[in-house]
Scaffold this motif. Sequence first.
Motif, PDB file in Angstrom:
ATOM      1  N   TYR A   1     -43.153  56.815  28.280  1.00 26.73           N
ATOM      2  CA  TYR A   1     -43.788  58.007  28.845  1.00 26.73           C
ATOM      3  C   TYR A   1     -45.224  58.108  28.344  1.00 26.73           C
ATOM      4  CZ  TYR A   1     -38.783  58.743  29.286  1.00 26.73           C
ATOM      5  OH  TYR A   1     -37.456  58.568  29.553  1.00 26.73           O
TER       6      TYR A   1
ATOM      7  N   ILE B   1     -47.412  63.417  25.865  1.00 25.96           N
ATOM      8  CA  ILE B   1     -46.291  64.367  25.752  1.00 25.96           C
ATOM      9  C   ILE B   1     -45.857  64.539  24.298  1.00 25.96           C
ATOM     10  CG2 ILE B   1     -45.444  63.753  28.082  1.00 25.96           C
ATOM     11  CD1 ILE B   1     -42.976  62.477  26.742  1.00 25.96           C
ATOM     12  N   TYR B   2     -46.345  63.682  23.393  1.00 27.04           N
ATOM     13  CA  TYR B   2     -45.872  63.745  22.008  1.00 27.04           C
ATOM     14  C   TYR B   2     -46.808  64.582  21.137  1.00 27.04           C
ATOM     15  CZ  TYR B   2     -43.317  59.765  23.827  1.00 27.04           C
ATOM     16  OH  TYR B   2     -42.545  58.952  24.611  1.00 27.04           O
TER      17      TYR B   2
ATOM     18  N   PHE C   1     -40.261  55.171  23.212  1.00 26.30           N
ATOM     19  CA  PHE C   1     -41.425  56.059  23.209  1.00 26.30           C
ATOM     20  C   PHE C   1     -42.575  55.540  24.073  1.00 26.30           C
ATOM     21  CE2 PHE C   1     -40.718  59.528  20.079  1.00 26.30           C
ATOM     22  CZ  PHE C   1     -39.428  59.198  19.732  1.00 26.30           C
TER      23      PHE C   1
ATOM     24  N   LEU D   1     -34.575  60.757  16.200  1.00 27.16           N
ATOM     25  CA  LEU D   1     -35.698  60.288  17.026  1.00 27.16           C
ATOM     26  C   LEU D   1     -35.506  60.677  18.489  1.00 27.16           C
ATOM     27  CD1 LEU D   1     -36.644  56.668  15.890  1.00 27.16           C
ATOM     28  CD2 LEU D   1     -38.107  58.681  15.947  1.00 27.16           C
ATOM     29  N   ARG D   2     -34.282  60.489  18.969  1.00 26.95           N
ATOM     30  CA  ARG D   2     -34.036  60.788  20.377  1.00 26.95           C
ATOM     31  C   ARG D   2     -34.063  62.272  20.672  1.00 26.95           C
ATOM     32  NH1 ARG D   2     -31.692  56.308  23.446  1.00 26.95           N
ATOM     33  NH2 ARG D   2     -32.129  54.544  22.105  1.00 26.95           N
TER      34      ARG D   2
ATOM     35  N   VAL E   1     -28.202  60.502  30.088  1.00 29.93           N
ATOM     36  CA  VAL E   1     -29.610  60.806  29.779  1.00 29.93           C
ATOM     37  C   VAL E   1     -30.145  61.867  30.730  1.00 29.93           C
ATOM     38  CG1 VAL E   1     -31.917  59.859  29.547  1.00 29.93           C
ATOM     39  CG2 VAL E   1     -29.951  58.475  28.913  1.00 29.93           C
TER      40      VAL E   1
ATOM     41  N   ALA F   1     -39.674  66.352  23.698  1.00 31.96           N
ATOM     42  CA  ALA F   1     -41.051  66.147  24.166  1.00 31.96           C
ATOM     43  C   ALA F   1     -41.068  65.918  25.675  1.00 31.96           C
ATOM     44  CB  ALA F   1     -41.685  64.960  23.434  1.00 31.96           C
ATOM     45  N   LEU F   2     -40.144  65.088  26.130  1.00 33.37           N
ATOM     46  CA  LEU F   2     -40.090  64.745  27.555  1.00 33.37           C
ATOM     47  C   LEU F   2     -39.829  65.967  28.418  1.00 33.37           C
ATOM     48  CD1 LEU F   2     -39.845  62.570  29.803  1.00 33.37           C
ATOM     49  CD2 LEU F   2     -37.419  62.455  29.250  1.00 33.37           C
TER      50      LEU F   2
ATOM     51  N   TRP G   1     -34.533  49.158  13.546  1.00 31.34           N
ATOM     52  CA  TRP G   1     -34.064  50.001  14.620  1.00 31.34           C
ATOM     53  C   TRP G   1     -35.101  51.060  14.975  1.00 31.34           C
ATOM     54  CZ3 TRP G   1     -33.265  54.383  16.921  1.00 31.34           C
ATOM     55  CH2 TRP G   1     -32.491  54.320  18.083  1.00 31.34           C
TER      56      TRP G   1
ATOM     57  N   SER H   1     -37.012  51.462  18.476  1.00 27.51           N
ATOM     58  CA  SER H   1     -36.895  52.672  19.277  1.00 27.51           C
ATOM     59  C   SER H   1     -38.273  53.226  19.624  1.00 27.51           C
ATOM     60  CB  SER H   1     -36.081  53.708  18.509  1.00 27.51           C
ATOM     61  OG  SER H   1     -36.120  54.936  19.184  1.00 27.51           O
TER      62      SER H   1
ATOM     63  N   SER I   1     -31.368  57.493  14.539  1.00 28.28           N
ATOM     64  CA  SER I   1     -31.531  57.296  15.970  1.00 28.28           C
ATOM     65  C   SER I   1     -31.362  58.603  16.727  1.00 28.28           C
ATOM     66  CB  SER I   1     -30.525  56.245  16.445  1.00 28.28           C
ATOM     67  OG  SER I   1     -29.626  56.771  17.362  1.00 28.28           O
TER      68      SER I   1
ATOM     69  N   THR J   1     -33.787  55.217  35.607  1.00 31.77           N
ATOM     70  CA  THR J   1     -33.774  56.429  34.786  1.00 31.77           C
ATOM     71  C   THR J   1     -35.094  57.186  34.916  1.00 31.77           C
ATOM     72  OG1 THR J   1     -32.247  55.399  33.227  1.00 31.77           O
ATOM     73  CG2 THR J   1     -33.454  57.313  32.445  1.00 31.77           C
TER      74      THR J   1
ATOM     75  N   TYR K   1     -36.012  64.338  19.304  1.00 33.09           N
ATOM     76  CA  TYR K   1     -37.423  64.646  19.468  1.00 33.09           C
ATOM     77  C   TYR K   1     -37.956  64.108  20.801  1.00 33.09           C
ATOM     78  CZ  TYR K   1     -42.360  64.682  19.402  1.00 33.09           C
ATOM     79  OH  TYR K   1     -43.652  64.893  19.812  1.00 33.09           O
ATOM     80  N   LEU K   2     -37.575  62.868  21.139  1.00 31.29           N
ATOM     81  CA  LEU K   2     -38.072  62.255  22.385  1.00 31.29           C
ATOM     82  C   LEU K   2     -37.694  63.115  23.593  1.00 31.29           C
ATOM     83  CD1 LEU K   2     -39.367  59.762  23.826  1.00 31.29           C
ATOM     84  CD2 LEU K   2     -37.081  58.816  23.974  1.00 31.29           C
TER      85      LEU K   2
END
Lengths: 246, 271
Positions: free
Chosen positions: B195, B199-200, B192, A10-11, A173, A17-18, B183, B187, A7, B46, A13-14
């Motif tokens: 957005y 962007i990926y 993901f 993945l985050r 966040v 990217a963001l 999971w 996620s 987890s 957020t 990377y997220l």
Amino acid sequence: MFTHIGSIALRVYLYYALWSALYANNGPQQSFSFKDIITYSVLALLVGLIYNVDGPYVVREKIREGNIAIDLMRPISVPLYVFADTVGQAGFALVQIAVALPIAIGLLALTGTHISAPASPLIALAFLVSVALGFLVNFFLDLLMATITFWTMEIFGFQLMVQFITSLLAGAVVPLQFFPSPVTAIAQASPFAAIYNAPLSIYLGKYQGPELLSTLALQAVWVVVFAVGALALWRVGERRVVVQGG
Amino acid sequence: MASLAPYWRTYAEFWRLNFLTLAEYRANFFVWLVFTLVLHGSAIATIWLTMNRFPIMNGWTWQQVVFLYALYWLASSLNGTLFFTVGDVPWHIREGRFDRFMVRPLDPLFQIISQPGQIWPDELIVATIFFAIVQGLVHLQWTIGVAGLLLGAMVGGAFIDFAIQLAVATLAFWVVRLDTLRWVVMSLETDFTRYPLSIYNRVVRFTLSFIFPFAFINYFPASTLLHKTAQGDYAVNPLLGWLTPLIGALWFTAAYLFWRRGLDHHQSTGS
């Protein structure tokens, strides 16, 4: 364990990217560099492993099942042993961090991004103290929630709601520095900022000298407030169980 | 094809029971409603807070990013209302209670999705109201085509969501514990899809388009609806937005065939 590490990866990377899209599209920010936000995001995920340890969960279950009566008869304070248990689990979270940190650094290195090291040993020390204070605020908040179970029995949904709002106002966040100014002021004055935003901002060197000390002092004040509140409520709730006979 | 009458009767009874539980657990209903509002409210807040200092995300404004969220929520809450209980399959198998679905005279998958519980269309209603507000924020120009595309995105998207959840649940016939996989898929789905896909990197874009095609739930339809089709680097072929029902049908068929194999496997172990 694997779920947690996966987890985090993945985050990481997220968020990479963001924020890279947002920084590339909108230009640099004066007070927060790209390196700052990536460091902030990674550290938030890692200290989150410590904060997400919900030790008082045990209390919630025991109150619901009635087993709490047995614990109350033992010659040790229940909040104290729950605290000891939570510290133990946080120790395990440190092991997870030790595994996740190199993975996060390696993942980011693939994209040519690096996270910053603390500017000085003093900053590093202040960061550790601040995380410890944040851990205490978070613990007493969880304990307070668990204590409410004495009256409501079912609190899971409510606790999750508090978690969402906490993570938002704590800057888990999005750093509070990015909020619209009036909201930033409110969020920074709230106890939730003591959990994420204070330690992470200290790490990034956003507070210096007296400001650094007052940030730590404010965190300490919140620890005391929540500790007194949670323990006082515990006393009242405990008596309720005794009166009802478990 | 055998008579469908028992299916309709069972399904009507399923919803009757759901609404009876609603009357019984009224307090619980309100707790979950508030919970849903806070969960989605904080996710939307957020997005807004993230984009407060950064008004553009690969050509998308914060209102448009929230539109992505609204579209996704519409499809996923439709899936949640109709097919929520498919997530219980691994649990039924683990507890050894799956066999009862095999011996009854109705299709096992139908029986799974018509297990009564505290299933109410509240989230779908909230998502629809939210969508109605957000479509105003992005000044959606309504035509018959737009309405058709939206309907396709919602229903097709719900089937994409269902297909992936069915496929993951089916793995439980072979693997007892698959929390980590669940999971990761969750996620990919909830974090993901928030957005714009642009962007990926290439691997993630490919995964979200052709393996777990969540991008067809919101990104491609939204790109067509919001005319993100001629923006240089981020141009999206407007036809892609129309393909959601097709992708939903294909992925659902594949997941269903996989599910049938899982059932055969379960029979052979006889557990």
